[in-house]
Design an enzyme around this catalytic site. Structure first.
Site, PDB file in Angstrom:
ATOM      1  NE  ARG A  90      -3.889  -2.275   0.890  1.00  0.00           N
ATOM      2  CZ  ARG A  90      -5.002  -2.506   0.231  1.00  0.00           C
ATOM      3  NH1 ARG A  90      -5.360  -1.711  -0.748  1.00  0.00           N
ATOM      4  NH2 ARG A  90      -5.760  -3.539   0.519  1.00  0.00           N
ATOM      5  CB  CYS A  91       2.011   3.558  -1.990  1.00  0.00           C
ATOM      6  SG  CYS A  91       3.087   4.978  -2.192  1.00  0.00           S
ATOM      7  CB  SER A 166      -9.157  -9.000  -7.486  1.00  0.00           C
ATOM      8  OG  SER A 166     -10.159  -9.146  -6.511  1.00  0.00           O
ATOM      9  CG  ASP A 168     -12.380 -10.627  -2.958  1.00  0.00           C
ATOM     10  OD1 ASP A 168     -12.198 -11.721  -2.406  1.00  0.00           O
ATOM     11  OD2 ASP A 168     -12.126  -9.536  -2.412  1.00  0.00           O
ATOM     12  N   GLY A 211     -14.688 -12.237   0.395  1.00  0.00           N
ATOM     13  CA  GLY A 211     -15.652 -11.574  -0.472  1.00  0.00           C
ATOM     14  C   GLY A 211     -16.411 -10.517   0.294  1.00  0.00           C
ATOM     15  NE  ARG A 294     -17.714 -29.440  16.025  1.00  0.00           N
ATOM     16  CZ  ARG A 294     -18.679 -29.943  16.799  1.00  0.00           C
ATOM     17  NH1 ARG A 294     -19.868 -29.363  16.800  1.00  0.00           N
ATOM     18  NH2 ARG A 294     -18.455 -31.012  17.542  1.00  0.00           N
ATOM     19  NE  ARG A 303      -5.966 -11.754   0.745  1.00  0.00           N
ATOM     20  CZ  ARG A 303      -6.499 -10.991  -0.188  1.00  0.00           C
ATOM     21  NH1 ARG A 303      -6.042 -11.076  -1.426  1.00  0.00           N
ATOM     22  NH2 ARG A 303      -7.468 -10.146   0.089  1.00  0.00           N
ATOM     23  CG  ASN A 532     -11.119 -29.252 -24.917  1.00  0.00           C
ATOM     24  OD1 ASN A 532     -12.334 -29.220 -24.824  1.00  0.00           O
ATOM     25  ND2 ASN A 532     -10.405 -28.178 -25.214  1.00  0.00           N
ATOM     26  CG  HIS A 662      -5.317 -44.743 -17.705  1.00  0.00           C
ATOM     27  ND1 HIS A 662      -4.395 -45.345 -18.527  1.00  0.00           N
ATOM     28  CD2 HIS A 662      -6.512 -44.851 -18.340  1.00  0.00           C
ATOM     29  CE1 HIS A 662      -4.991 -45.812 -19.607  1.00  0.00           C
ATOM     30  NE2 HIS A 662      -6.276 -45.527 -19.521  1.00  0.00           N
TER      31      HIS A 662
END
Length: 780
Positions: A90-91, A166, A168, A211, A294, A303, A532, A662
């Protein structure tokens, strides 16, 4: 990849920039390193000087050793690293004009006029403000005698391009931000571990994920694990949600479920703006229902860790596109952000994206929650709608008297079961009777058909393989038996989930309609294969899980050479004749070459690759990774390539060979495959329901038009239904692959990032788009 095309043989690339500048800021986010690596190497490839700025904007203000020249080797072995190798901070200084003046002076003194920023909306907004003020900052610096008129003239304009980092996924305008998929991997790992405990003890688990302002992680987690409830800030629950939640949990237990899972975003709130916490929910469930409950708050676990294959590829593609955007920028070009729409890389005006992101926050504050969902984009909206249908809509009391059958065809893959689960539950919600066909077309011919219920598919999203059983047999030789059993079990519609065999089997059933009227039912094929290679879809369920397996294995293989050095690994991947896995794993793992069937190669190409590795061993990076698709060439086998490399590298490097086999088909599904399978399964049944209404004639179902038998696939930016018959022209039946494959355009990127001297064609380029036009239905 993008509309700027790369070609091996093309006109020489002649665009140069005098200096390029790379900056990385905000909090730690995985796979920033992939973007850093790609930006540096493509920048160097174009002839630019590339600078690292360490510690974000703070390093820009401090200057000195914080701004350093980057080299090719300086970004080696960073793909598998989490966080950011050049630091982030951060600045406060940069928020003041004086701080930005100092930063501008540091850039001007180095002749830097191109700025690439990786961060969130705050960081990107700051970069745009810096660009807007640039002329004024230079004028003030000249007045203060801190730079000369000549220096100001040489650096008269600052180009800006952004990439969003990000976890989030809270930045509007892109389907996925860098780091989000890796965060989902960490979350799902925890969910799977918790599920085992919860089932054993019949517990309710409440999982809180990150979030604060965006519920993407919570929403996709809920879809991927089949949660009973999710709380997100964009859509607070209705009044009286406490009663609804307790009723929902009670009903699930009554259906035989041994566990309940509730996902909570940390920014979850009620309709009146009050926070809804995991402890509050726990107290509610415990006091009212007496369930053993719980809570688990994941926190910064989300993160950390190794980046997923998707994030590495995303970061690499975004890095390449960012450099191209800087090269093509003019003083009139607005600051742009490079983003993802479906499988397309696009450029959007930075401040448009920032504004829409702010509009979401405003909509939530004003109670316009439906608008907030829509502003997040089609990807988010479709995730929410799918969740609502599967988790909050109860089956109707009146049945439709429609029987829908589901089957798996071909080799098993991760995510098949998620698609089956979603299809079964969506069918039950629509009032249909759902039937399970075991062991593919063999089971359909032999009558291995039974009803499948809501509880039958509980917990299937996280299970690998095929719970229904699957075989490769085609229906061609069993059409008589199949038609008899379709009539016997009154099957009115069919969902076929599988690979190329599913596609061919669906075609054979359509062709048999002329002889067997029983085959005249709506049919949908959902692509599910590690290879694919199904025509009609850019992605198949299961490919992402296999890709992550290959990538993580390559990481370990490369790490084993860290001590010995001077070692080259030859790794064989699956895929049949389709080179998707080899190519994408090559990009994600940082391979030096990937041999595939679609791109022909000869002995001269092998010689070039060997020579490239011999040169590489002279640098500080003394290791190599070569991938080979299993059917890339009948003569240049994995053993042949291993022997060739071993002989030619004798005395310089030694070789090791690995055939992954496999293991690429096994394992638990990744978050992408669970989410993709869930949405595909649900969408297929909704389509069948509408098609059944169209085909209902004279008291019975009769479907004989081409559009009544389709492949459901993702094409660029949309989920589409394409008639099986229409896809025949685009199919190479001999080699079981589509004739056109989008990912082939990505291959030159892998070669550029591996330092091959190839040419780059920019005859076509990616135009700037606008946020309101860029809405994808899929995302992750």
């Amino acid at each position: 990849l993008r509309q700027i095309k790369f070609h091996i043989k093309s006109v020489p690339f002649n665009a140069k920039i005098s200096h390029s500048y790379l900056q990385n800021l905000v909090l730690i986010k995985r796979s920033m390193n992939a973007a850093v690596r790609a930006t540096v190497r493509v920048g160097l490839y174009t002839g630019a000087k590339v600078y690292f700025v360490h510690e974000g904007y703070q390093g820009l203000v401090d200057g000195g050793d914080h701004i350093r020249l980057a080299t090719w080797e300086s970004v080696s072995m960073m793909l598998q690293l989490g966080g950011t190798v050049i630091g982030s901070a951060r600045c406060k200084d940069f928020r003041s004009r004086e701080g930005r003046m100092t930063a501008a002076r540091n850039l001007v003194k180095l002749g830097i006029t191109n700025l690439c920023v990786i961060g969130g909306d705050g960081s990107l907004t700051g970069a745009n403000e810096f660009r807007t003020e640039w002329s004024g900052l230079l004028a003030d610096l000249v007045k203060a005698d801190k730079i000369t008129d000549a220096e100001a003239k040489q650096s008269s304009h600052l180009n800006i391009v952004g990439m969003v980092g990000s976890i989030d996924n809270d930045f509007c305008g892109t389907d996925m931000t860098i780091g989000t998929d890796s965060a989902l991997h960490r979350i799902i790992e925890v969910v799977d571990a918790i599920t085992t405990t919860a089932q054993s003890h019949q517990r309710t688990f409440i999982l809180e994920v990150m979030g604060r302002h965006c519920g993407y992680l919570a929403l996709v987690t809920a879809l991927a694990c089949g949660a009973d409830w999710v709380f997100i800030p964009e859509m607070p629950p209705d009044e009286g949600w406490e009663d609804h939640l307790c009723r929902r949990l009670t009903n699930q237990r009554a259906r035989g479920s041994r566990l309940n899972v509730i996902i909570v975003a940390e920014g979850a709130m009620s309709r009146d703006g009050q926070p809804i916490t995991s402890e509050q929910i726990k107290k509610l469930v415990t006091d009212r229902l007496g369930f053993d409950t719980r809570t688990t708050v994941l926190g910064h676990v989300q993160r950390g860790g190794t980046p997923s294959a998707f994030d590495r590829i995303l970061g690499s593609r975004m890095g390449v596109e960012a450099v191209m955007a800087l090269l093509e920028a003019t003083p009139d070009t607005p600051a742009c952000v490079v983003s993802l729409s479906g499988n397309q890389a696009v450029r959007l005006p930075l401040m448009e994206c920032v504004q829409v992101t702010k509009d979401v926050t405003a909509a939530m504050a004003e109670g316009r929650f439906e608008d907030a969902i829509k502003l997040r984009g089609k990807s988010f909206e479709n995730n929410w709608n799918t969740y609502k249908m599967l988790a909050h809509i109860n089956p109707p009391d009146v049945k439709s008297n429609i029987n829908v059958a589901i089957m798996n065809i071909g080799a098993p893959c991760a995510g098949m079961n998620a698609a089956v689960r979603a299809a079964v539950r969506m069918g039950i919600i629509q009032g249909h009777n759902m039937l399970a066909i075991h062991d593919g077309f063999d089971g359909l011919a032999q009558g291995q058909i039974e009803p499948i219920t809501w509880t039958s598919v509980s917990g299937w999203t996280g299970k690998g393989g095929s719970m229904l059983g699957t075989k490769r047999s085609q229906p061609g030789k069993m059409l008589e038996e199949i038609s008899q059993n379709i009539a016997k079990f009154s099957i009115h519609a069919l969902v076929i989930i599988g690979g190329f065999e599913a596609y061919v089997g669906g075609l054979e059933m359509v062709q048999a309609r002329e002889k067997y009227e029983e085959m005249c039912i709506p049919i949908v094929v959902i692509p599910a294969t590690v290879s694919n290679n199904v025509p009609g879809s850019d992605f198949s369920i299961g490919a992402d899980t296999a890709l992550n397996t290959i990538t993580s294995t390559c990481d370990r293989i490369k790490q084993s050479a860290a001590g010995t050095k001077r070692r080259v690994f030859i790794v064989e991947t699956m895929g049949g004749y389709c080179g998707y896995l080899a190519t994408m794993a090559g990009l994600a793992a940082g391979a030096d070459a990937a041999y595939i069937f679609e791109e022909k190669f000869a002995i001269k190409d092998l010689e070039v690759n060997v020579q490239h590795l011999l040169e590489k061993m002279k640098t500080t990076v003394k290791r190599g990774l070569i991938l080979r698709n299993e059917k890339s060439n009948a003569n240049y086998t994995t053993d042949f390539i291993f022997n060739l490399y071993s002989e030619e590298g004798k005395g310089i490097f030694d070789c090791r060979k690995n055939v992954l086999g496999h293991m690429q088909q096994g394992g638990t599904p990744t978050p992408f495959d669970r989410n993709f399978g869930t949405k595909m399964g649900a969408k297929s049944v909704l389509w069948l329901t509408e098609k059944l209404k169209e085909c209902y004639r004279h008291g019975r179902i009769f479907a004989n038009t081409p559009d009544s038998a389709c492949v459901l696939g993702m094409r660029k930016r949309a989920l589409t239904f394409q008639p099986l018959a229409d896809l025949k022209e685009d199919t190479d039946f001999e080699h079981r692959i589509p004739k056109t494959q989008w990912w082939l355009k990505i291959r030159p990127i892998m070669k550029i990032l591996a330092k091959y001297d190839i040419k780059l064609d920019t005859s076509e380029h990616t135009d700037m788009e606008h946020v309101i036009k860029k809405r994808s239905p899929l995302g992750k």
